[in-house]
Structures are given as C-alpha cells and as structure tokens.
Design an enzyme around this catalytic site. Structure first.
Site, PDB file in Angstrom:
ATOM      1  N   ASN A 161       6.591  13.739   4.852  1.00 52.83           N
ATOM      2  CA  ASN A 161       6.356  12.363   5.295  1.00 52.83           C
ATOM      3  C   ASN A 161       6.466  11.414   4.101  1.00 52.83           C
ATOM      4  O   ASN A 161       7.118  10.373   4.160  1.00 52.83           O
ATOM      5  CB  ASN A 161       4.970  12.316   5.928  1.00 52.83           C
ATOM      6  N   ARG A 221       0.821  -1.219   0.000  1.00 53.62           N
ATOM      7  CA  ARG A 221       0.000   0.000   0.000  1.00 53.62           C
ATOM      8  C   ARG A 221       0.852   1.265   0.000  1.00 53.62           C
ATOM      9  O   ARG A 221       0.348   2.359  -0.279  1.00 53.62           O
ATOM     10  CB  ARG A 221      -0.956  -0.009   1.201  1.00 53.62           C
ATOM     11  N   ASP A 223      11.945   5.916   5.897  1.00 52.99           N
ATOM     12  CA  ASP A 223      12.206   4.615   5.266  1.00 52.99           C
ATOM     13  C   ASP A 223      13.446   4.678   4.377  1.00 52.99           C
ATOM     14  O   ASP A 223      14.202   3.704   4.270  1.00 52.99           O
ATOM     15  CB  ASP A 223      11.027   4.199   4.382  1.00 52.99           C
ATOM     16  N   GLU A 229       7.071  -5.906   6.457  1.00 55.85           N
ATOM     17  CA  GLU A 229       7.266  -4.577   7.060  1.00 55.85           C
ATOM     18  C   GLU A 229       7.749  -4.667   8.501  1.00 55.85           C
ATOM     19  O   GLU A 229       8.530  -3.839   8.962  1.00 55.85           O
ATOM     20  CB  GLU A 229       5.929  -3.818   6.995  1.00 55.85           C
ATOM     21  N   ASP A 247       3.469   5.311  14.248  1.00 55.88           N
ATOM     22  CA  ASP A 247       2.011   5.414  14.293  1.00 55.88           C
ATOM     23  C   ASP A 247       1.396   4.014  14.185  1.00 55.88           C
ATOM     24  O   ASP A 247       1.405   3.442  13.110  1.00 55.88           O
ATOM     25  CB  ASP A 247       1.482   6.338  13.186  1.00 55.88           C
ATOM     26  N   GLU A 284      -5.660  10.264   4.283  1.00 55.49           N
ATOM     27  CA  GLU A 284      -5.412   8.852   3.972  1.00 55.49           C
ATOM     28  C   GLU A 284      -6.048   7.907   4.981  1.00 55.49           C
ATOM     29  O   GLU A 284      -6.106   6.693   4.749  1.00 55.49           O
ATOM     30  CB  GLU A 284      -3.900   8.589   3.876  1.00 55.49           C
TER      31      GLU A 284
END
Length: 600
Positions: A239, A195, A203, A553, A351, A317
């Site tokens: 971000n 996604r 990252d 992830e 988050d 989002e």
C-alpha cells in the site's frame, strides 16, 4: 531473498514460468472446479495475518496516550506511527512507562511534549529532500497544445511542484531500520504530499503520467524501481512504504506504469527487468485469498479477484479510530472481521465509501472481502494484457500467448459477471454470505450492486472495451444519464454519506481513467464528452489553485474551484496524482489561447 536477488533476469523469469503456467490454467473456463480455498469467512475469520514489528505496537500506545492527552482537536493518529526513535526501543519504552499517568491513562501535556521531543524525531524526518536530477524549469516540448499564457504559467507552477514532492529515504533508515516505520528504498521517491509522507502504490501511476508530461523519465523509472524493490522483499507491492502497510497492497497498476514509461522511452531493459516481478505480482493477486470462482449462466467457470488484506486488527495508522468504530460490535469475532474489512477497504484505495457497505448508513457493515470489484478486475485484465505485450517485446512468446488467452478469458467474464445490459454499466458483484463453505458460486443477477459509482465506467479505460464503438456509445449514454456528471467533473457516487469516496467528491484517478477511455474510442460523441469533462476538471483545479495556492487531493464536483472534504482526515494538499492528471489532460487536450479558464 538475497539468493533470489542475485540471480539473472533470465533465471528469475524461468523460475516464474512453471508456476505461472499452472496459474494460467486456472484462469481459463473450466467445466469443473475442485475447490475455492479463499477464506471468505463462515463463522470465524481464519484468514492470514502478516506479523508486524515491535516498534508499531509501542507507537500505537503513544498514539492512544496522545489522544487522551491532547484531545480530538487536530489529532491525526498517523503522526504518531510515523515517528522515528532517537534511542533503542527498550530505552524509549522504559522512559514512556515511567511517565506519570492519570486513571484514564492520559499524561500531562507538558510531560508528553517533553517525552516526544526527547525520544523521537519528527514525523517525516525519515525522508529527506532529494533534488530531481532530470527536472528543468521549462522542459523542451512541454505541453505544446497549451496556448493560453495564463494556463501555461500555471502548468509550469504545477510542473515545479515535482521538486517540492521529491524525497529520498534518510541514511538512518538504511543503517538503523529498527528505529523507523519507514521502509528502506533504493532510489528517490515522489510523495503525494501533506500527511502522506511516503511513496504510495496506486498514486504512483498518475504521478508517473505527470512526470512523463514533464519529461522527467528518470524520476519515473526510479518510482518503478522502488515498487519492484518492495515486491521483491514482501511478495507484493505494498500500500505504501511503511511497516504498517506490509499486510496489504493497493490497486495493481505496476504493469501500467512500466507500459507508459516504455511507450515514451522505448526502454527495453526496463521491460526485461520488470517482467519477472510482474509475474510475481500476478501470482499474488491470483493467490487463494484473492481468488473466487464464479459459474455463469452458461456453466462457464471464471476465476475473478477481490481485495483481501492480511490483517485482522486495528490499522496502526488509524488505530484509535478503528477501535472506536469496533466498540459498537458485540464480540471479538465480529471485531476481528470488521478490522479485516477496514484494511481490505484501504487496499482498494477507496477508503471509505458506501460502495463497500451492506447498509450505507452503518460504517461497521463494510464487506469489501465479499465483493468482486469491477475496477480491481479491470486492473488485473490490464496486467494480463501488459504482461503479454512485455513478453512479446523480450521474446518470451509462450508467456505472451498464455497471458493473451488469460486476458481473453477475463474479458468474457466481464461480459458474463459484471456487465448489466439494462443499465449500460459494469457492476460490482456481491458474493453470497456462505461463500466460504461452497466450492464455487453460481452467478445471480440480484448480486450485482445496481448503485451507481464512477467505478462502473472504469472498464472504458481498457482498449479491449473502448475499441468497441457501439459499446462505448451505449456506456457513454449511460454515463450522461447516471447523475455522476457535475459542474466540475465526475462524482464518485450519488450518495452524500460523509465518506470521502462518495458524493460530492471527485478524484483525479477516476476522471483520468474514464476520460482517457472515452477519448481513445472511435465515437465522436464520446471523444467530445471526454474533452468536456477534462476541461471542467482542469478549470476547477486551476481556480482552486488560484484561491488557495495549492493543488488538492480531491475536489467538490458540485462547485467549480472548491476542494473536497469528508473522511478520516482533514483535506490534504500537494498533491501527486492531482498534479499528474492535470498535466496529462493539458498534454492531451491543451488549452486554446482565447478560451477562458475561470469558472463560468
């Protein structure tokens, strides 16, 4: 902005030196403080809000309708704000408004399917595949310490994933940006995966670490160029490269990316090009909304930093989810503050986690803007050290000296504000509720958050701390007795809350920073523990890959070979930073020929 971009690097640097000089004055210990204008919120949230684009407001309407129409099963709100228009916005809105709707606002599945198919391109179509020019199936000198044939074959498969994750922004985004939430970027990107269809800020540091192990230096440099482009355009690194991310940043690791590339390539021109944008980013993170002044027990005042998103509405989002949580709150003022906390927590990268909650069992008690985080301040300390180094490389000795002093001051603040001698850890510092009405805050021991998080050990990543062997040995003992060390790596916290940045999840960035800090120290014991943690992490990644055919992830550190869960969305694969950390660990520690790789 165009006139700024047309200036030479030397002119850009000059433009930054004067404001940065005065900024640095504010970062040294002071006997008095005139004011702290950071709006921590007295009674009403009055902080800044970055305006958004009309397209996003419409896509949120589509998102809400889709939830009502399709239901919660397999619903991902991000899918709808990643759609691109086939026609202009007014035409699309007019067609949407003509759809037959029930009393609750839902549309028949048939009608909504037809509308989306006719008026939108699919989520993710605004990025197209880009073949990385510096990729070769087996680079010369790749992972020389990996002697085990099975591990080496797997590492080459992970290396090959860079091809799968390489993209470039489509021509349509450049020619018709009003039809997209994707932002134009000058070069190719490496996405995390699944996604996460766009480039992400923090990252990218671990992606770059992996690319460097894969000898893909040009791809790594292109990532930095893209992030600098966002910084030049918006005043901070976003971000991610979407219109809905313009209101916040992420953990500031751009200087660390530049340093790692320079360390491998010796590219002085990259350093010269990057220094003015890094000074600009430093100003952003030391702006009024991010800066708080703490007076320590010796009456020294220190300027420290917090996360603070420029947004007080539902995140586009995740709009449907945010509104559902906010429905528990009594009034618009509370909701507005909660929305800012949500966005600020997203800015932290964590988050979500109980780390940010006043009440760990109640999600609406998020209070990220009221916390001085250990890791954020370490990243800014790293930025100060890096800028001092870069300035010296390009001959800007005055800037180098100023930033060296700033880093020394922040190091003292770590000892005064974050360090807890009894626990042998650095602890987040919680601000008093009435902080916005005060000129500064006086340090109080009870304001340290004494819960254990992996972030409490992140300062080891910085040479200023890992070069102190007695300190490293004390912190290593604390890590060993903390409860965070598990069968498959380091847990993020000790609380199993269902949030993804909590127990039992382990995340590649946290493993890497702590392991790298321990391994760079002068302590034999710390280096041994670093190797053990790295091997556990490599093993769980390997076994999970063999079972599922994918890199993940996050991982469940209680069980070798199991990927993690929890949070706002289903577990994701790909995966940029996991690939990068595995390759970095294999490059550093290798894998002996006779050593088993399966779960013990």
């Amino acid at each position: 902005m165009a006139s700024f971009q047309s200036q030479t690097n030397g002119e850009k640097l000059f433009l930054f030196l004067v404001p940065v000089f005065f900024l640095l004055l504010s970062l040294t210990p002071m006997s008095a403080v005139n004011s702290v204008r950071a709006p921590l919120s007295c009674s009403k949230d009055s902080g800044p809000v970055v305006p958004t684009i009309p397209l996003l407001g419409f896509l949120q309407r589509v998102q809400e309708t889709a939830l009502k129409t399709y239901g919660k099963s397999s619903f991902d709100p991000k899918d709808y704000v990643d759609l691109s228009l086939k026609f202009n916005l007014s035409t699309t809105v007019e067609a949407f408004d003509k759809l037959p709707k029930t009393a609750n606002g839902s549309v028949s599945v048939k009608d909504l399917d037809a509308f989306i198919g006719e008026y939108f391109k699919g989520a993710g179509e605004d990025l197209v595949y880009a073949d990385p020019l510096d990729f070769v199936p087996e680079p010369h000198g790749f992972l020389p310490k990996v002697e085990n044939p099975g591990v080496r074959a797997w590492a080459l498969e992970v290396h090959a994933l860079w091809k799968n994750l390489s993209r470039k922004v489509s021509t349509s985004v450049h020619q018709h940006p009003e039809l997209h939430t994707m932002l134009p970027l000058p070069g190719p990107v490496v996405i995390p995966g699944s996604r996460f269809r766009e480039v992400y800020y923090w990252d990218s540091y671990w992606v770059i670490r992996g690319l460097l192990a894969s000898k893909m230096y040009e791809t790594a440099k292109a990532i930095v160029t893209n992030l600098i482009s966002l910084l030049d355009t918006y005043g901070h690194v976003l971000n991610g490269a979407r219109a809905y991310y313009t209101n916040r940043s992420q953990p500031p690791l751009l200087s660390a990316m530049v340093y790692e590339i320079y360390n491998r390539t010796g590219d002085v021109e990259l350093v010269r090009k990057s220094l003015p944008p890094l000074l600009k980013e430093y100003q952003f993170w030391n702006s009024e909304i991010h800066k708080v002044i703490i007076r320590d027990a010796e009456q020294g005042n220190y300027s420290l930093n917090r996360y603070y998103a420029m947004w007080d509405k539902p995140r586009p989002e995740s709009s449907t989810m945010d509104k559902k949580f906010a429905s528990k709150l009594l009034n618009d003022c509370e909701k507005q503050q909660f929305y800012r906390e949500l966005a600020s927590t997203a800015e932290s990268g964590w988050d979500f986690s109980t780390r940010w909650m006043r009440n760990p069992s109640e999600f609406t008690t998020l209070a990220t803007t009221k916390i001085l985080p250990v890791d954020l301040n370490i990243f800014i300390l790293r930025m100060e050290v890096d800028i001092a180094f870069f300035a010296k490389v390009v001959g800007e000795n005055t800037v180098a000296e100023d930033f060296l002093r700033a880093s020394q001051t922040r190091q003292k603040a770590f000892n005064s504000v974050f360090w807890n001698e009894k626990m042998g850890q650095w602890l987040d510092y919680w601000l008093n509720n009435n902080a916005a009405c005060e000129e500064s805050q006086t340090w109080e021991a009870q304001n340290q958050n004494q819960n254990v998080f992996a972030s409490n050990f992140v300062p080891l990543w910085i040479d200023l701390f890992n070069s102190d062997t007695p300190l490293v040995e004390k912190v290593t003992r604390s890590l060993q007795s903390s409860g965070l060390l598990c069968a498959a790596g380091i847990a993020t916290s000790l609380t199993n809350s269902g949030n993804q940045w909590d127990f039992p999840n382990g995340w590649a960035p946290l493993q890497h920073m702590i392991v790298e800090g321990l391994s760079r120290s002068g302590s034999t014991e710390a280096r041994s523990i670093a190797k053990d943690i790295a091997e556990r992490w490599i093993r769980t990644n390997y076994v999970a890959y063999k079972k599922t055919g994918a890199m993940h992830e996050k991982y469940d550190v209680e069980k070798c070979g199991e990927y993690g869960g929890g949070g706002e969305y289903i577990p994701q694969t790909g995966f940029g930073w996991s690939n990068g950390v595995v390759l970095a660990f294999l490059e550093e520690f290798g894998w002996p020929k006779g050593q088993k790789i399966d779960c013990n």
